[in-house]
Design a protein around this motif. Structure first.
Motif, mmCIF file in Angstrom:
data_model
loop_
_atom_site.group_PDB
_atom_site.id
_atom_site.type_symbol
_atom_site.label_atom_id
_atom_site.label_comp_id
_atom_site.label_asym_id
_atom_site.label_seq_id
_atom_site.Cartn_x
_atom_site.Cartn_y
_atom_site.Cartn_z
ATOM 1 N N TRP A 82 0.990 -1.305 -0.050
ATOM 2 C CA TRP A 82 0.170 -0.026 -0.008
ATOM 3 C C TRP A 82 0.944 1.355 -0.218
ATOM 4 O O TRP A 82 0.523 2.231 -0.742
ATOM 5 N N ALA A 83 2.047 1.291 1.028
ATOM 6 C CA ALA A 83 2.676 2.581 1.003
ATOM 7 C C ALA A 83 3.552 2.687 -0.498
ATOM 8 O O ALA A 83 3.602 3.757 -0.834
ATOM 9 N N SER A 84 3.865 1.702 -1.094
ATOM 10 C CA SER A 84 4.898 1.903 -2.172
ATOM 11 C C SER A 84 4.229 2.477 -3.351
ATOM 12 O O SER A 84 4.868 2.706 -4.400
ATOM 13 N N VAL A 85 2.737 2.547 -3.312
ATOM 14 C CA VAL A 85 2.068 2.917 -4.480
ATOM 15 C C VAL A 85 2.418 4.675 -4.753
ATOM 16 O O VAL A 85 2.354 5.133 -5.693
ATOM 17 N N SER A 88 4.305 9.907 -1.371
ATOM 18 C CA SER A 88 3.744 10.784 -0.140
ATOM 19 C C SER A 88 3.137 9.845 0.843
ATOM 20 O O SER A 88 3.217 10.301 2.032
ATOM 21 N N ARG A 89 3.407 8.471 0.828
ATOM 22 C CA ARG A 89 3.047 7.630 1.873
ATOM 23 C C ARG A 89 4.085 7.235 2.800
ATOM 24 O O ARG A 89 5.073 6.802 2.388
ATOM 25 N N LYS A 90 3.768 7.482 4.042
ATOM 26 C CA LYS A 90 4.981 7.020 5.056
ATOM 27 C C LYS A 90 4.036 6.289 6.338
ATOM 28 O O LYS A 90 3.151 7.009 6.721
ATOM 29 N N GLN A 104 8.150 3.947 3.478
ATOM 30 C CA GLN A 104 8.020 5.159 2.628
ATOM 31 C C GLN A 104 7.761 4.653 1.218
ATOM 32 O O GLN A 104 8.330 3.821 0.683
ATOM 33 N N GLY A 105 6.694 5.693 0.657
ATOM 34 C CA GLY A 105 6.331 5.343 -0.620
ATOM 35 C C GLY A 105 7.281 5.400 -1.599
ATOM 36 O O GLY A 105 8.291 6.031 -1.552
#
Length: 131
Positions: A82-85, A88-90, A104-105
């Motif tokens: 989910w995060a790798s997509v 901005s995701r951490k 971290q994305g």
């Protein structure tokens, strides 16, 4: 031991409180799809000196989820995917044994295409240089 159910805290970070909440809701929905996983929002923790301060938790660009499951391996893989997509995701996971894992994305598909198209252009690749 495989039947043991434990809980982990998952911090979802965002650019601002609203972004963090939207991302946390999306991750919660993903984790709800896992067999036997229960996910809920954690109560906001008051920081030192914030006793009685209205809305202090609203200023924090992170949201905490509590994941209860018997298989953190599967949940960890789902969170990582989910995060790798998006860059901005951490996410920060505090496991029941006290260990911590952070994800971290990655680079977005658009960024990957821009890098591929601009290969060999030098140091300005991906920064809007060129045509």
């Amino acid at each position: 031991m495989s039947d043991e159910v434990k809980s982990a805290r998952i911090q979802v970070f965002g650019a601002d409180p609203r972004h963090a909440e939207l991302e946390a809701r999306e991750l919660r929905d993903v984790l709800h799809e896992l067999d036997g996983a229960q996910v809920r929002f954690a109560a906001a923790e008051a920081s030192d000196g914030a006793e009685g301060a209205k809305g202090a938790e609203l200023l924090t660009p992170e949201v905490v989820l509590v994941l209860t499951t018997g298989s953190f391996g599967v949940a960890g893989a789902a969170i990582k995917a989910w995060a790798s997509v998006r860059g901005s995701r951490k996410v920060r996971i505090e496991h029941p044994d006290g260990s911590v894992t952070e994800f971290q994305g990655g680079v977005s598909g658009r960024e990957v295409r821009a890098l591929r198209e601009g290969q060999g252009d030098g140091p300005g690749v991906g920064r809007g240089s060129g045509r």
